[in-house]
Design a protein around this motif. Structure first.
Motif, PDB file in Angstrom:
ATOM      1  N   ALA A 239       0.806  -1.185   0.035  1.00  0.00           N
ATOM      2  CA  ALA A 239      -0.098   0.156   0.041  1.00  0.00           C
ATOM      3  C   ALA A 239       0.825   1.146   0.111  1.00  0.00           C
ATOM      4  N   GLY A 240       0.314   2.315  -0.133  1.00  0.00           N
ATOM      5  CA  GLY A 240       0.743   3.661  -0.213  1.00  0.00           C
ATOM      6  C   GLY A 240      -0.192   4.561   0.580  1.00  0.00           C
ATOM      7  N   CYS A 241       0.515   5.627   1.115  1.00  0.00           N
ATOM      8  CA  CYS A 241      -0.499   6.679   1.772  1.00  0.00           C
ATOM      9  C   CYS A 241       0.232   8.059   1.744  1.00  0.00           C
ATOM     10  N   ALA A 242      -0.437   8.938   1.810  1.00  0.00           N
ATOM     11  CA  ALA A 242       0.112  10.332   1.985  1.00  0.00           C
ATOM     12  C   ALA A 242      -0.646  11.263   2.617  1.00  0.00           C
ATOM     13  N   VAL A 243      -0.280  12.110   3.589  1.00  0.00           N
ATOM     14  CA  VAL A 243      -0.836  13.032   4.351  1.00  0.00           C
ATOM     15  C   VAL A 243      -0.218  14.213   4.199  1.00  0.00           C
ATOM     16  N   ILE A 244      -1.268  15.392   4.057  1.00  0.00           N
ATOM     17  CA  ILE A 244      -0.701  16.880   4.018  1.00  0.00           C
ATOM     18  C   ILE A 244      -0.735  17.295   5.486  1.00  0.00           C
ATOM     19  N   LEU A 245       0.099  17.863   5.971  1.00  0.00           N
ATOM     20  CA  LEU A 245       0.045  18.463   7.362  1.00  0.00           C
ATOM     21  C   LEU A 245       0.050  19.913   6.888  1.00  0.00           C
ATOM     22  N   SER A 246      -0.827  20.634   7.618  1.00  0.00           N
ATOM     23  CA  SER A 246      -0.716  22.003   7.305  1.00  0.00           C
ATOM     24  C   SER A 246      -0.962  22.965   8.587  1.00  0.00           C
ATOM     25  N   ARG A 247      -0.287  23.949   8.670  1.00  0.00           N
ATOM     26  CA  ARG A 247      -0.080  24.749   9.902  1.00  0.00           C
ATOM     27  C   ARG A 247      -1.693  25.430   9.771  1.00  0.00           C
ATOM     28  N   ASP A 248      -2.099  25.470  11.279  1.00  0.00           N
ATOM     29  CA  ASP A 248      -3.275  26.083  11.580  1.00  0.00           C
ATOM     30  C   ASP A 248      -4.474  25.658  10.790  1.00  0.00           C
ATOM     31  N   TRP A 249      -4.347  24.228  10.446  1.00  0.00           N
ATOM     32  CA  TRP A 249      -5.584  23.576   9.950  1.00  0.00           C
ATOM     33  C   TRP A 249      -6.198  22.986  11.199  1.00  0.00           C
ATOM     34  N   LYS A 250      -7.606  22.935  10.889  1.00  0.00           N
ATOM     35  CA  LYS A 250      -8.379  22.720  12.247  1.00  0.00           C
ATOM     36  C   LYS A 250      -8.827  21.240  12.190  1.00  0.00           C
TER      37      LYS A 250
END
Lengths: 380, 384
Positions: A239-250
């Motif tokens: 499998a593969g996965c991806a996460v986008i982390l963002s500053r001030d994301w609620k």
């Protein structure tokens, strides 16, 4: 401001805007903050643990949330019987069925890892709505060393052949995705915990470096072609996965992390029984420490996002920690155990269902060879 | 053979040497017959026993190997034989019989255990009935006959069988029924778990507890069932021998059942586990560095789920660990304290209970031994 000495107010970073109040939903306790001076030649780095303190001015607190979570499985799979017929299992079909496994998703031999990684990353970018040039860092997470390199055509020149050892998938992803403003780094050697560490590194970048707002963390692992598909009574899928982390994301805000590393268990071959035996007590201790760090009780956890390992083991672990059994997420689809994408396959399902209330506390937990037991709390 | 005053079975067992030494120190009149199974090296086996007894005698004892050999007489025989021995015995002088021989394999088939523990006892009773001057028959039983009972276990006969955790307990309870209905001058002495020597921690015959300790040391026991304050009743071989000897030679009538146990002063499960970890840390750098997690104390339901998952996996090694631990661990979910009043009344000044804080680290260190690699088995079981 004298850059040769730490600022008198350690929470005042002259390079970032000063916020007097922490963003809502931010936990102010137990953050590590590293301050960097503008002049890199005079860099001063020091950890500053902000615990139980109020800050008169200057607020480096940063909510970090998961802007996108996507995971992909290969199209093709084999049932337990098909795996057994191909001699890809050690245990009997009956034993593995007893652990609620049904099949393994297996990527085709060529270009498997990068395809899964690229697919997951593209979906995450699409979900986020971000322009690729707004991604400031790419963190590559991969547990198996052979999965870090692009498949390259064979070259007869032995002097050139050595260069293929440096054809990293991470760099290729930067190119394929058009991440022209992203720094790249990679995390490995933590087995199934590798993606967790990738996220930890990504989040740390956002917290530590003001210019980093969005980090794309991509992980993919594929077992070598022809490998057994059973590891310690778990049926393994690619499998593969991806996460986008963002500053001030609620959404799915980072609310706590704890890791227990035990080098004693590095020997996956020679210490298999010890690793199996260590799983429960160390997992329970890790989760308890995570809860304690965040001043939470087991019943404060609204939903546990498990991995795809035997469900019976999750029921035991919930009992050991004291989290009510009905808080264990039951996925719609089973996929075996995917090395590092399990929790994110399920988290994506949770997010898409829309059935979990905002503010709910989610616990993600996994064990990885190496060994590392890692827990992560998100506020949905 | 010269007329015997005493006949003992199980003299070569785990408490045999200490028991014989205590009897001799107490001045038991000889000769004392020690039933010993005929084997090719019987003579050297008996010589070994004499040396063990000699080492266990009090420092004031004036006995030598030669004088002991006149007091302790080997009686070739086996309790599975209806008359115990084919050696002609003069039974007219026997005043005391101590029947301590038993098969203590917790998980052996019931039939095998009954052959020795029940039938063997019936053979001893049959011989005892032929002793016209018999004053006391001491049947060495086990506190484990309490099975799944909980709470305070009285020093009483138990005509109604409790639930049993293993065939061994059942076979010993069955034997008690024959003893108590024999119309002989009997006392049943129930021993709790004998861990080893309180002087050296030496273990003559590792039991379920020792196997569990060994697995725990190797980091293969993730959880144990029970409550932190559950008593784990452990005694030393010297403690057992002192009470048995006092019982055997006590003038006047003695209660039909006594418990030779730590009773209320028994170590608790949490104390035992803490002591294990503390001792392991002194032996192993990995334990000292906190690399190995100690077992968790869990409720019975959680432990049952864990057992189910091991059984489901069919993992040979873990099944072996579970099986050898299951002889000891399941008792912990049936918390009990053994009454010891009647045993202590045998003495004007009863011996102090075993100082478990001092003795258990010695026993643990002996039990775990030098560590070696754990071998994974895929094709057959092995005993620990």
């Amino acid at each position: 401001m004298d850059f040769l000495a730490p600022p008198k107010n350690p929470f005042q970073n002259p390079l970032s805007p000063i916020n007097s109040d922490p963003p809502s939903g931010t936990s102010v306790e137990n953050f590590h903050v590293y301050h960097f001076c503008l002049d890199r030649n005079d860099r001063h780095e020091y950890p500053d643990r902000m615990s139980n303190s109020t800050h008169p001015s200057g607020n480096p607190h940063h909510t970090v949330g998961m802007r996108a979570v996507c995971a992909v499985l290969p199209d093709s799979s084999l049932t337990l019987q098909e795996l057994a017929d191909a001699s890809l299992l050690r245990s009997t079909v009956k034993v593995l069925e007893g652990f609620a496994f049904e099949r393994a998703f297996i990527a085709p031999a060529q270009q498997a890892v990068e395809s899964l990684a690229l697919a997951a990353a593209k979906r995450a970018l699409a979900e986020s709505g971000l322009d690729p040039k707004d991604i400031h860092a790419l963190v590559w997470a991969g547990a198996i060393p052979g999965n870090h390199l692009r498949h390259a055509p064979l070259t007869p020149d032995r002097h050139d052949a050595v260069l293929t050892n440096f054809q990293y998938i991470a760099g290729w992803l930067l190119d394929e995705l058009g991440l022209i403003n992203a720094d790249v780094l990679a995390v490995t050697q933590q087995g199934c915990s590798t993606m967790f560490s990738g996220l930890r590194a990504g989040r740390a970048l956002i917290v530590a470096e003001p210019h980093i707002t969005n980090v794309l963390v991509v992980g993919a692992d594929v077992l070598p072609h022809g490998s057994t598909r059973e590891i310690m009574y778990n049926v393994i899928s690619d499998a593969g996965c991806a996460v986008i982390l963002s500053r001030d994301w609620k959404t799915d805000v980072w609310a706590g992390y704890h890791q227990t590393s035990r080098g004693y268990y590095w020997d996956t071959l020679g210490r298999q029984p010890e690793i199996i035996a260590a799983y429960f007590p160390t997992s329970a201790a890790t989760i308890r420490e995570l809860l304690q760090k965040q001043h939470l009780t087991p019943s404060d956890i609204d939903l546990v996002i498990p991995t795809g390992v035997s469900r019976a083991s999750w029921e035991i672990l919930m009992r050991l920690v004291g989290i009510p059994a009905d808080r264990l997420y039951v996925p719609k689809h089973t996929f075996g155990h995917t090395i590092l994408a399990d929790n994110f396959l399920m988290l994506e399902e949770v997010r898409r269902s829309g059935r979990v209330k905002p503010g709910a506390k989610l616990l993600l937990f996994t064990y990885g060879f190496g060994s590392a037991w890692t827990g992560l709390i998100l506020e949905h | 053979m010269q007329p015997l005053t005493t006949l003992i079975t199980g003299g070569t067992g785990s408490i045999g040497p200490d028991l014989l030494a205590r009897l001799i120190d107490s001045g038991i009149p000889g000769p004392v017959g020690v039933l010993i199974r005929p084997q090719s090296d019987s003579q050297s086996a008996f010589t070994r026993l004499l040396n063990q007894v000699l080492a266990a005698l009090s420092i004031n004892s004036k006995h030598t190997l030669q004088t002991l050999a006149k007091t302790l007489i080997p009686v070739p025989g086996d309790i599975t034989h209806p008359s115990l021995t084919t050696t002609p015995l003069c039974l007219s002088g026997i005043r005391l019989i101590i029947h301590a021989a038993a098969d203590t394999r917790f998980r052996a088939p019931l039939q095998d255990l009954q052959a020795i523990n029940v039938q063997g006892t019936r053979h001893v009773l049959s011989l005892a009935r032929q002793c016209p001057r018999l004053q006391r028959l001491v049947y060495v039983s086990t506190c484990c006959v309490a099975g799944t009972s909980t709470g305070l276990i009285a020093e009483d006969l138990t005509p109604t069988p409790p639930g049993f955790l293993n065939p061994y307990e059942q076979s010993k309870w069955q034997a008690e029924q024959y003893v108590s209905s024999s119309a002989l001058p009997f006392t049943i002495a129930r021993l709790s778990t004998v861990v080893g020597s309180q002087l050296t921690g030496a273990i003559s015959r590792p039991g379920a507890l020792h196997h569990a300790l060994k697995w725990m040391y190797r980091g293969l026991v993730p959880m144990v069932p029970g409550q932190p304050d559950t008593h784990v009743d452990l005694i030393s071989s010297q403690y057992a021998a002192a009470f048995l000897s006092q019982l055997a030679l006590a003038p006047g009538p003695v209660a039909p059942v006594i418990h030779i146990a730590a009773g209320p002063s028994a170590v608790t499960l949490s104390q035992l586990l803490a002591l294990c970890v503390q001792t392991f840390k002194q032996i192993s750098p990995s334990w000292l560095q906190g690399q190995i997690a100690p077992p968790m104390t869990v409720d019975s339901q959680t432990y049952a789920l864990f057992q189910d998952s091991i059984n489901q996996s069919g993992d040979v090694l873990f099944k072996s660990v579970l099986d050898s631990s299951s002889a000891f661990l399941p008792g912990l979910i049936h918390p009990k304290t053994y009454q010891t009043t009647r045993a202590r009344q045998l003495f004007d000044h009863p011996p102090a209970s075993m100082d478990w804080r001092r003795v258990l680290p010695l026993v643990i260190a002996q039990a775990v031994g030098p560590a070696g690699p754990v071998v994974r088995l895929h094709s057959r079981e092995t005993h620990p």
